[in-house]
Scaffold this active site. Sequence first.
Site, PDB file in Angstrom:
ATOM      1  N   SER A  28       0.851  -1.188   0.000  1.00 31.84           N
ATOM      2  CA  SER A  28       0.000   0.000   0.000  1.00 31.84           C
ATOM      3  C   SER A  28       0.885   1.234   0.000  1.00 31.84           C
ATOM      4  O   SER A  28       1.994   1.203   0.535  1.00 31.84           O
ATOM      5  CB  SER A  28      -0.886   0.025   1.252  1.00 31.84           C
ATOM      6  OG  SER A  28      -1.554   1.267   1.370  1.00 31.84           O
ATOM      7  N   TYR A  31      -2.266  -1.491  10.131  1.00 37.72           N
ATOM      8  CA  TYR A  31      -2.371  -1.706   8.685  1.00 37.72           C
ATOM      9  C   TYR A  31      -1.087  -1.248   8.008  1.00 37.72           C
ATOM     10  O   TYR A  31      -0.524  -1.962   7.172  1.00 37.72           O
ATOM     11  CB  TYR A  31      -3.580  -0.952   8.121  1.00 37.72           C
ATOM     12  CG  TYR A  31      -3.733  -1.090   6.630  1.00 37.72           C
ATOM     13  CD1 TYR A  31      -4.261  -2.248   6.081  1.00 37.72           C
ATOM     14  CD2 TYR A  31      -3.357  -0.064   5.769  1.00 37.72           C
ATOM     15  CE1 TYR A  31      -4.414  -2.388   4.707  1.00 37.72           C
ATOM     16  CE2 TYR A  31      -3.503  -0.193   4.395  1.00 37.72           C
ATOM     17  CZ  TYR A  31      -4.038  -1.357   3.865  1.00 37.72           C
ATOM     18  OH  TYR A  31      -4.171  -1.486   2.512  1.00 37.72           O
TER      19      TYR A  31
END
Length: 167
Positions: free
Chosen positions: A59, A72
């Site tokens: 990401s 995350y």
Amino acid sequence: DVLVNNAGVNLPEAPFERHTAEQWRAISGVNMAGPINVTHAALPHLKESAAGRIINFASMIAHVGSPNNTMYTMTKAAMVLFSKSLAAELASTAITVNSVSPGVFATRMNAKFTEDAAVRSSVESMIPMRRLGEPREIAGAVLFLCSAAASYCTGSDIRVDGGFTAV
């Protein structure tokens, strides 16, 4: 032969100290242990291939950090470094290992950014291209990494984020 590890879950945004060990196990199980276990299982087959490819989804957040999204962020940063380390380990084989770091795309996982017009506008204002990515746009990076054109590309991370991490 190609393996694409494209699993990902997130937790509700909250300060790190509010997240529990159970939440950590859940997010790391999907975002880290899942791709690691699948890669481990696929390696014997990929080693027999004339040109194996492993592509791990990370990401853009792995490159910039994100307050209240620590777990995350950490799991996706781990995928970038897992890819680099495994690429170095497998460099003498016919297997390349790379990662792709998407920005904010109009997907179900990012519904909190797309459903409310004001929130979407705020997010888009932080992206130099002034829009969210469409799922089809991530396909180009993956197709490139799967192709013979990427045969000398290993240990790389391709950021497909509308320029978010460029500024």
